[in-house]
Design a protein around this motif. Structure first.
Motif, PDB file in Angstrom:
ATOM      1  N   PRO A   6      -8.934  -2.771  -3.897  1.00  0.00           N
ATOM      2  CA  PRO A   6      -8.096  -1.738  -4.514  1.00  0.00           C
ATOM      3  C   PRO A   6      -7.659  -2.096  -5.930  1.00  0.00           C
ATOM      4  O   PRO A   6      -7.531  -3.267  -6.283  1.00  0.00           O
ATOM      5  CB  PRO A   6      -6.898  -1.636  -3.582  1.00  0.00           C
ATOM      6  N   THR A  63       0.812  -1.217   0.000  1.00  0.00           N
ATOM      7  CA  THR A  63       0.000   0.000   0.000  1.00  0.00           C
ATOM      8  C   THR A  63       0.846   1.267   0.000  1.00  0.00           C
ATOM      9  O   THR A  63       0.309   2.365   0.151  1.00  0.00           O
ATOM     10  CB  THR A  63      -0.927   0.026   1.229  1.00  0.00           C
ATOM     11  N   ALA A  94      -9.831   5.902  -4.771  1.00  0.00           N
ATOM     12  CA  ALA A  94      -9.557   4.709  -3.961  1.00  0.00           C
ATOM     13  C   ALA A  94     -10.646   4.473  -2.927  1.00  0.00           C
ATOM     14  O   ALA A  94     -10.985   3.317  -2.634  1.00  0.00           O
ATOM     15  CB  ALA A  94      -8.191   4.843  -3.289  1.00  0.00           C
TER      16      ALA A  94
END
Length: 174
Positions: free
Chosen positions: A102, A57, A96
């Protein structure tokens, strides 16, 4: 033999045009002709995409310089120039937040030419309304000292903007 800056610019422009036009070109692999800068830049970006694909991430904070200039080419509400890593993250955040899964790279092809790295990639995720999100991208990175200082992004803005229009932003919790 060292290539002239002019030759490198022409080669990089040809690769970008070929990628955007859908012309099949084989990804450049590390070879004895690569400069250390090209090999290092390609390896760094390739590893960052692999980490992102595997669930990482921190792509934007790992790769982008704090002073990045990120340009999304095209027309539509999401096109434009974003200055600074915080501005890029703020630009990405509304998109997002509308995804339940994602957007992650599912395939990538990477080329390096001097301080430029070109990545042709396909991303997939799922919107919070259950609809899939799939898009194809070409991102051209200009690297300095192990960070991207400029990125030019090409993508189909219609599906990107459609997620922003179709899926309501999450409400903040008190």
């Amino acid at each position: 033999m060292a290539q002239s800056k002019h030759h490198q610019t022409i080669r990089g422009s040809f690769l970008a045009l070929a990628i955007m036009s859908g012309i099949a070109v084989a990804p450049q692999t590390a070879s004895s002709a690569d400069t250390p800068v090209e090999a290092n830049n390609r390896q760094f970006i390739t590893q960052a995409f692999e980490q992102w694909a595997a669930g990482g991430t921190s792509f934007f904070t790992d790769v982008l310089s704090p002073d990045i200039v990120w340009t999304i080419e095209g027309s539509g509400p999401s096109a434009g120039v974003f200055r600074g890593r915080d501005a890029v993250i703020q630009m990405v955040r509304p998109f997002a937040s509308r995804l339940s899964e994602p957007n992650r790279p599912v395939s990538t092809r990477v080329w390096a030419d001097g301080d430029h790295v070109i990545v042709n990639w396909e991303g997939a995720g799922r919107a919070r309304d259950g609809q899939p999100y799939v898009n194809r991208y070409v991102w051209i990175f200009r690297m300095e000292n192990g960070q991207a200082v400029e990125v030019t992004a090409f993508l189909d803005l219609a599906p990107f903007d459609e997620v922003l229009r179709r899926v309501p932003a999450p409400t903040s919790q008190p």
